[in-house]
Scaffold this motif. Structure first.
Motif, PDB file in Angstrom:
ATOM      1  N   MET A 265       0.853  -1.193  -0.114  1.00 28.76           N
ATOM      2  CA  MET A 265      -0.164  -0.113  -0.198  1.00 28.76           C
ATOM      3  C   MET A 265       0.965   1.244   0.278  1.00 28.76           C
ATOM      4  O   MET A 265       0.475   2.300  -0.395  1.00 28.76           O
ATOM      5  CB  MET A 265      -1.023   0.163   1.133  1.00 28.76           C
TER       6      MET A 265
ATOM      7  N   ARG B 119       0.253   4.172  -2.544  1.00 34.93           N
ATOM      8  CA  ARG B 119       0.096   5.502  -2.093  1.00 34.93           C
ATOM      9  C   ARG B 119       1.157   6.777  -2.627  1.00 34.93           C
ATOM     10  O   ARG B 119       0.705   7.591  -3.002  1.00 34.93           O
ATOM     11  CB  ARG B 119       0.108   5.456  -0.549  1.00 34.93           C
ATOM     12  N   GLU B 120       2.416   6.411  -2.582  1.00 38.66           N
ATOM     13  CA  GLU B 120       3.534   7.072  -3.020  1.00 38.66           C
ATOM     14  C   GLU B 120       3.677   7.283  -4.623  1.00 38.66           C
ATOM     15  O   GLU B 120       4.042   8.385  -4.882  1.00 38.66           O
ATOM     16  CB  GLU B 120       4.746   6.841  -2.277  1.00 38.66           C
TER      17      GLU B 120
ATOM     18  N   PRO C 112      -4.413   8.552  -5.447  1.00 44.11           N
ATOM     19  CA  PRO C 112      -3.996   8.062  -4.127  1.00 44.11           C
ATOM     20  C   PRO C 112      -4.599   8.509  -2.820  1.00 44.11           C
ATOM     21  O   PRO C 112      -4.919   8.099  -1.905  1.00 44.11           O
ATOM     22  CB  PRO C 112      -2.386   7.865  -3.965  1.00 44.11           C
ATOM     23  N   GLU C 113      -4.548  10.097  -3.091  1.00 43.87           N
ATOM     24  CA  GLU C 113      -5.055  10.965  -1.986  1.00 43.87           C
ATOM     25  C   GLU C 113      -6.677  10.444  -1.592  1.00 43.87           C
ATOM     26  O   GLU C 113      -7.104  10.527  -0.905  1.00 43.87           O
ATOM     27  CB  GLU C 113      -5.057  12.413  -2.290  1.00 43.87           C
TER      28      GLU C 113
ATOM     29  N   PHE D  48      -6.928   6.361  -0.426  1.00 47.88           N
ATOM     30  CA  PHE D  48      -6.478   6.162   0.708  1.00 47.88           C
ATOM     31  C   PHE D  48      -6.796   7.072   1.751  1.00 47.88           C
ATOM     32  O   PHE D  48      -7.070   7.055   2.792  1.00 47.88           O
ATOM     33  CB  PHE D  48      -4.869   6.126   0.917  1.00 47.88           C
ATOM     34  N   GLY D  49      -6.962   8.446   1.273  1.00 43.20           N
ATOM     35  CA  GLY D  49      -7.164   9.783   2.373  1.00 43.20           C
ATOM     36  C   GLY D  49      -8.799   9.829   2.313  1.00 43.20           C
ATOM     37  O   GLY D  49      -8.996  10.312   3.733  1.00 43.20           O
TER      38      GLY D  49
ATOM     39  N   LEU E 199      -9.255  -1.152   3.869  1.00 42.64           N
ATOM     40  CA  LEU E 199      -7.918  -0.217   4.428  1.00 42.64           C
ATOM     41  C   LEU E 199      -7.636  -0.453   5.693  1.00 42.64           C
ATOM     42  O   LEU E 199      -6.431  -0.504   6.164  1.00 42.64           O
ATOM     43  CB  LEU E 199      -8.170   1.196   3.964  1.00 42.64           C
TER      44      LEU E 199
ATOM     45  N   LEU F 128      -3.617  -1.437   6.550  1.00 43.50           N
ATOM     46  CA  LEU F 128      -3.053  -0.358   6.796  1.00 43.50           C
ATOM     47  C   LEU F 128      -2.500  -0.337   8.198  1.00 43.50           C
ATOM     48  O   LEU F 128      -3.414  -0.851   9.168  1.00 43.50           O
ATOM     49  CB  LEU F 128      -3.763   1.075   6.285  1.00 43.50           C
TER      50      LEU F 128
END
Length: 250
Positions: free
Chosen positions: A206, A210-211, A230-231, A234-235, A246, A250
Motif C-alpha cells: 500500500m 500511495r506514494e 492515491p489521496e 487512501f485519504g 484499508l 494499513l
C-alpha cells in the motif's frame, strides 16, 4: 494526466472460467483508461480478480467479453501472429520470476533479444546496461540459484526492459519475496516510474501504491468498487468496502 494520450483502454472486460461447480465469472465488465506515463495501481483482496485483469491486458487470459486497446490498436481483434507482434510493446513481471535456471543473469536478459533476432554482441551490450540499471552489475555471471529472490526479480525486470516496451505490467511483483528483499525491487520500480514508464501494478504494497501511483483502482469481487488518486482512495475512501479493506491492510 488528462491531457496525455491513452495508452491502455479496457472496455467492459468480463472473464469467466469453467469449474467443476459450473461457470465462474471473475470479472464483471471492468472498464478503465490508463494514460501514457501513468503508474496505475490495482489493489484489493486475494481472489478479487486483480491478477486476472492484468493478464487480460496482454491477453495471456483472453477476456470472455469486452475489448482491450494498446496505444490505439485493438488487441482483442488481432490474430495470434499480430498479437505476438503487439506484445513486444508490453513487458510483464510475474510473482514468480520465470528465469531460465541454466542461464546466467546476463544470458537471461539476452534471451528475448536473441529470439527476436538482435545480434548477439548488441544483445549482450544492452543486457549489461540493463543489469547495471537494476543494480546487478556485479551479478551478471551468476545463475538464478545463486541469487536472492530480490535479485531474481530485478533480473526479471531487466529482461522485461530488454525489448524497450512502452508498458510494463506487474502482477504482485513482491509477493514471493522475503520482507527484506521487497525494498530493493520497489526502488527499481520507483526509478522506472520517475523515468516515465507506463506501469500497471497489481500490488499489496500500500505504501508503494500511495506514494508512486498516479491513480489507484480498488477491485472487489470482480468489479471496480472505487477509483481515484492515491489521496482520494487512501485519504477519503467513499465506499464502506474500501474503508473496511484499508482498515485491515494499513
Amino acid at each position: 494526466m488528462s491531457e496525455k494520450e491513452t495508452m491502455i483502454r479496457l472496455e467492459g472486460i468480463k472473464k469467466r472460467f469453467r469449474t467443476k461447480a459450473g461457470e465462474l465469472e471473475v470479472l464483471h465488465g471492468v472498464s478503465a483508461d490508463i494514460k501514457k506515463g501513468e503508474v496505475f495501481g490495482i489493489i484489493g483482496l486475494s481472489g478479487a480478480g486483480k491478477s486476472t485483469l492484468v493478464r487480460c491486458i496482454n491477453l495471456l487470459e483472453r477476456p470472455t467479453a469486452g475489448k482491450v486497446w494498446l496505444d490505439g490498436v485493438e488487441l482483442t481483434a488481432l490474430d495470434d501472429k499480430e498479437l505476438r507482434e503487439q506484445r513486444r510493446h508490453m513487458g510483464m513481471i510475474f510473482q514468480q520470476f520465470h528465469l531460465l535456471m541454466q542461464r546466467t543473469a546476463l544470458d537471461n536478459v539476452c534471451f528475448p533479444m536473441e529470439i527476436s533476432g538482435v545480434p548477439k554482441a548488441k544483445a549482450k551490450e544492452r543486457a549489461k546496461e540493463l543489469l547495471e540499471l537494476v543494480g546487478l552489475a556485479d551479478r551478471m555471471e551468476s545463475y538464478p540459484a545463486q541469487l536472492s529472490g530480490g535479485q531474481k526479480q530485478r533480473v526479471a525486470i531487466a529482461r522485461a526492459l530488454a525489448m524497450q516496451p512502452e508498458v510494463i505490467l506487474f502482477d504482485e511483483p513482491t509477493s514471493a519475496l522475503d520482507p527484506e528483499m521487497v525494498g530493493e525491487v520497489l526502488s527499481v520500480m520507483k526509478e522506472l516510474a520517475e523515468a516515465g514508464m507506463t506501469m500497471v501494478v497489481v500490488t499489496h504494497e500500500m505504501g508503494f501504491a500511495r506514494e508512486v501511483a498516479n491513480r489507484v483502482m480498488f477491485i472487489n469481487e470482480g468489479t471496480i468498487a472505487e477509483e481515484g488518486t492515491p489521496e482520494e482512495v487512501f485519504g477519503a475512501p467513499k465506499s464502506e468496502r474500501l474503508q473496511e479493506f484499508l482498515s485491515r491492510v494499513l
